[in-house]
Scaffold this active site. Structure first.
Site, short mmCIF file in Angstrom:
data_model
loop_
_atom_site.label_atom_id
_atom_site.label_comp_id
_atom_site.label_asym_id
_atom_site.label_seq_id
_atom_site.Cartn_x
_atom_site.Cartn_y
_atom_site.Cartn_z
N SER A 62 44.21 45.95 45.63
CA SER A 62 44.78 44.61 45.80
C SER A 62 45.93 44.50 46.78
CB SER A 62 45.22 44.04 44.44
OG SER A 62 44.11 43.58 43.71
N LYS A 65 45.79 42.06 49.67
CA LYS A 65 46.20 40.66 49.61
C LYS A 65 47.46 40.38 50.43
CE LYS A 65 43.81 40.16 45.27
NZ LYS A 65 43.83 40.55 43.86
N SER A 117 47.87 38.13 41.74
CA SER A 117 46.76 38.93 42.27
C SER A 117 45.40 38.26 42.04
CB SER A 117 46.76 40.33 41.65
OG SER A 117 46.09 41.25 42.47
N LYS A 225 53.70 44.46 46.10
CA LYS A 225 52.33 44.17 45.63
C LYS A 225 51.72 45.47 45.13
CE LYS A 225 48.75 41.67 44.81
NZ LYS A 225 48.55 42.52 43.61
#
Length: 388
Positions: A62, A65, A117, A225
């Site tokens: 993820s 992103k 997320s 993140k």
């Protein structure tokens, strides 16, 4: 014959000189990181402070992103209203529970993408920007290569769910994050701890999944993140700023979540305790031949805390900054300032070159004709001689 020890020392010195951007002297395993791949860079200068297998292509999960978010912010209109599709609604993994036909501002989707997320937010963003996921992948990768300058990254989707061709490196993720952090909207969302969320099927407060952002457990955290899929292990991107330096840490592929945070803490401790960023205030530079140069942006570089550095402009127009031990800390190309004297000299050189070219052109024309005339005259002379 050269002594073997001397020869080894010479080869070792040459090898060190080939890596001027890595300003530390330690080997890649002396922090004893668990992550398969990691990197620590200075956010302002982009210099590598520490790395471990940072060029190895791995699945990012993820943290993809981060790239999707900055792409959406730069390429889209954040006030646009996006209509959620069936495909976005039923994507696998973490979601912000969008419903088919639900209309959501693009900025809210970017917030759901980074803070919670949301894979569904990622698909909705991609379809809005490019029409289809397939076209988004083409547009997205072109942007990453042409605008940000990644080297070994290819993303097959906007969210990071595993795909065999969806890969990046720690070095590329640091570069993407450094680029994104220049954008104020991104910085704000990237460091948001929680956000009220009201949707058609979900009325809640979304909370940042990055623990260091959420609980402020480390001084100076400015964003982050996290990511996980089985094939990638745990991944983490974190930014932090203290008095003399701003850092970006990327760690890829650990078996357990807590290991990414432990490695990130080690990287930050190392960076903050030993390095600082310095800016050269002057905008004009001069080489040893008194040629004047300029630069259009602040010159930032990273050095050891308290280290005295030296700067020199080479005849090639490059600014070179070296450390106390003589190592190259950074090089930066400069722009030559055309003074009146330099301009006259340049024009004189151009005139000389033009005259020389004109002379060469005349010679190319005259020499063959002269040879032909000489040949004809020789023929006439030979003919008359035979008659006599």
């Amino acid at each position: 014959m050269i002594n073997k020890s001397v020869a080894f020392l010479m080869i070792f010195t040459i090898c060190l000189s080939l890596y001027p951007n890595i300003i530390r002297a330690n080997s890649s395993d002396d922090l004893q990181l668990i992550s398969q791949s990691a990197i620590l860079i200075d956010e302002k200068s982009g210099q590598v402070i520490y790395e471990k297998n940072s060029q190895e292509p791995l699945a990012p999960a993820s943290i993809t992103k981060i790239a999707t978010a900055i792409y959406a912010i730069e390429k889209g209109n954040l006030n646009d209203i996006v209509t959620v599709s069936e495909e976005a609604r039923y994507v696998d993994g973490t979601r912000v529970y969008l419903e088919p036909g639900e209309q959501v501002p693009l900025k809210k989707l970017v917030q759901g993408l980074l803070i919670n997320s949301g894979n569904d937010a990622g698909v909705a963003i991609a379809e809005h920007l490019s029409g289809t996921l397939e076209q988004f992948v083409i547009d997205f990768n072109d942007y990453l290569k042409q605008t940000i300058g990644v080297k070994k990254t290819h993303f097959s989707n906007p969210h990071g769910l595993f795909h065999p061709e969806h890969v990046t490196t720690a070095a590329d993720m640091a570069k993407i994050t450094q680029y994104a952090m220049k954008n104020d909207v991104f910085r704000e969302i990237f460091n948001t701890k929680e956000l009220p969320w009201k949707g058609e099927s979900w009325d809640t407060t979304i909370i940042n999944h990055h623990l260091m952002v959420r609980d402020s457990s480390y001084e100076g955290i400015t964003g982050g993140k996290n990511g996980f899929v089985n094939e990638s292990g745990f991944t983490l991107v974190t930014t932090a700023e203290q008095e003399n330096i701003s850092l970006i840490a990327v760690v890829l592929n650990t078996m357990y979540d807590h290991q990414t945070y432990e490695d990130t803490t080690k990287l930050f401790d190392y960076g903050f305790q030993q390095f600082e960023t310095e800016m050269i205030a002057t905008k004009q530079f001069e080489d040893e031949n008194n040629k004047q140069y300029t630069v259009n942006e602040d010159v930032m570089f990273t050095k050891k805390i308290g280290e005295v550095t030296n700067q020199k402009v080479l005849p090639s127009g490059k600014l070179v900054i070296t450390g106390e031990d003589g190592r190259t800390i950074m090089t930066k190309p400069l722009t030559l300032i055309e003074t009146e004297e330099a301009s006259k000299k340049l024009k004189s050189e151009q005139v000389t070159a033009e005259n020389q070219k004109e002379t060469e052109d005349h010679l190319r024309f005259i020499v063959p004709i002269s040879l032909v005339i000489a040949f004809l005259l020789a023929g006439v002379f030979f003919t008359q001689t035979r008659r006599l």
